[in-house]
Design a protein around this motif. Sequence first.
Motif, short mmCIF file in Angstrom:
data_model
loop_
_atom_site.label_atom_id
_atom_site.label_comp_id
_atom_site.label_asym_id
_atom_site.label_seq_id
_atom_site.Cartn_x
_atom_site.Cartn_y
_atom_site.Cartn_z
N ALA A 127 34.13 27.76 38.04
CA ALA A 127 35.62 28.01 38.50
C ALA A 127 36.92 27.04 37.49
O ALA A 127 37.63 27.46 37.22
CB ALA A 127 35.97 28.05 39.50
N ALA A 128 36.53 26.16 37.54
CA ALA A 128 37.40 24.62 36.67
C ALA A 128 36.99 24.76 35.31
O ALA A 128 38.16 24.36 34.75
CB ALA A 128 36.27 23.29 37.45
N LEU A 129 36.05 25.21 35.27
CA LEU A 129 35.83 25.52 33.38
C LEU A 129 35.75 27.20 32.72
O LEU A 129 36.12 27.25 32.05
CB LEU A 129 34.65 25.26 32.59
N GLY A 130 36.71 27.38 33.84
CA GLY A 130 37.96 28.93 33.88
C GLY A 130 36.38 29.77 33.31
O GLY A 130 36.83 31.02 32.11
N MET A 131 35.26 29.68 33.54
CA MET A 131 34.59 30.97 32.90
C MET A 131 34.22 32.35 33.74
O MET A 131 33.31 32.97 33.57
CB MET A 131 32.94 29.84 32.99
N GLY A 132 35.13 32.11 34.63
CA GLY A 132 34.04 33.31 36.14
C GLY A 132 35.36 33.65 35.90
O GLY A 132 36.17 34.74 35.24
N GLU A 133 35.22 35.48 36.59
CA GLU A 133 36.07 36.69 36.59
C GLU A 133 37.23 36.46 37.99
O GLU A 133 36.55 34.92 38.48
CB GLU A 133 35.17 37.72 36.82
N THR A 134 37.97 36.05 37.86
CA THR A 134 38.66 36.45 39.02
C THR A 134 39.64 37.63 40.27
O THR A 134 38.93 38.66 39.94
CB THR A 134 40.38 36.08 38.84
N ALA A 135 39.80 37.70 41.08
CA ALA A 135 39.97 38.45 41.75
C ALA A 135 41.21 38.61 42.46
O ALA A 135 41.59 37.33 43.10
CB ALA A 135 38.89 39.25 43.13
N LEU A 136 42.17 39.74 43.17
CA LEU A 136 43.42 39.62 44.11
C LEU A 136 42.14 39.70 45.44
O LEU A 136 42.25 40.56 45.49
CB LEU A 136 44.37 40.89 43.69
N HIS A 137 43.28 38.54 46.69
CA HIS A 137 42.65 39.26 47.87
C HIS A 137 43.32 39.72 49.05
O HIS A 137 45.02 38.80 48.85
CB HIS A 137 42.20 38.18 48.61
N VAL A 138 43.78 40.89 49.30
CA VAL A 138 44.73 41.02 49.77
C VAL A 138 44.21 41.78 51.51
O VAL A 138 43.22 41.82 52.26
CB VAL A 138 44.92 43.06 49.32
N THR A 139 45.30 41.14 52.34
CA THR A 139 45.26 41.10 53.75
C THR A 139 46.23 41.69 54.75
O THR A 139 47.14 41.52 54.26
CB THR A 139 44.94 39.59 54.18
N TYR A 140 45.88 42.27 55.16
CA TYR A 140 46.52 43.68 56.06
C TYR A 140 47.35 43.26 57.98
O TYR A 140 45.72 42.24 58.02
CB TYR A 140 46.50 44.94 56.30
N TYR A 141 48.06 42.49 57.37
CA TYR A 141 48.52 41.81 59.13
C TYR A 141 49.62 43.08 59.90
O TYR A 141 50.72 43.42 59.25
CB TYR A 141 49.67 40.36 58.64
N HIS A 142 49.53 42.73 61.38
CA HIS A 142 50.37 43.85 62.00
C HIS A 142 51.36 43.00 62.19
O HIS A 142 52.32 43.63 62.36
CB HIS A 142 49.60 43.86 63.21
#
Length: 232
Positions: free
Chosen positions: A119-134
């Motif tokens: 992660a620190a070296l920018g070698m990984g993939e990324t993602a969006l984390h989506v959370t629903y709330y009432h």
Amino acid sequence: MIFVKCIVKVLGKAILGFIAFVVLYFLVEAILSRIPGYKIAKQDQPKDIAIYVMSNGVHTDIVLPVEHGVIKWFSIFPFENTRGQNPNQHYVGIGWGDKGFYLNTPEWKDLKLSTALVAALGMGETALHVTYYHSVQESDMCYKVMIDKNQYNIIKDYILESLDTDSSGNPIYIETTAQYGEHDAFYEAKEAYNLFFSCNTWTNKMLKKANLPAGLWTVFDKGILRHYENLR
């Protein structure tokens, strides 16, 4: 003996260099995160849309109405992709980050050195984390902000532009059992996570684009939240 002394000398310089880098890194972040990265603009439209800036103590999300005239988020991130599959939700929290952190590090005790280095070296993939709330409650870690339609459009476009899509232009759902609860899901994202562009840098950049309280640059959640603490 001379060889050993040379090795010790090189190691000593490397350690001192590393310490100097860490001190400088935190010092620059502390300074730049306190400098406002936005301007108080003239109000042209009614600020009648409530959103939230939320942190879990490390990571920040932007929390938006699930349905608004601008967009219906469940059409982008279907409720069916969450374990609970519950459509009775009024808000959606969206954050960006390193995919390895999200999927392999549910708690800090699970953090591996390899995950941190990638992660620190920018070698990984990324993602969006989506959370629903009432519902969403304001707290020291969750701040309500009233915005106008223009600002909402900027935020919407920023999020959609961060999404990685398939050949048909659809978000790519990540099939995993690493969800944090009953109402969240992960999607493939663009850009690279690194020491200088963290999950909080992503949120901070979005807030700056929408001319909302944010620091000039930050990698920590506190660099964002302090600007909202000062508004209360």
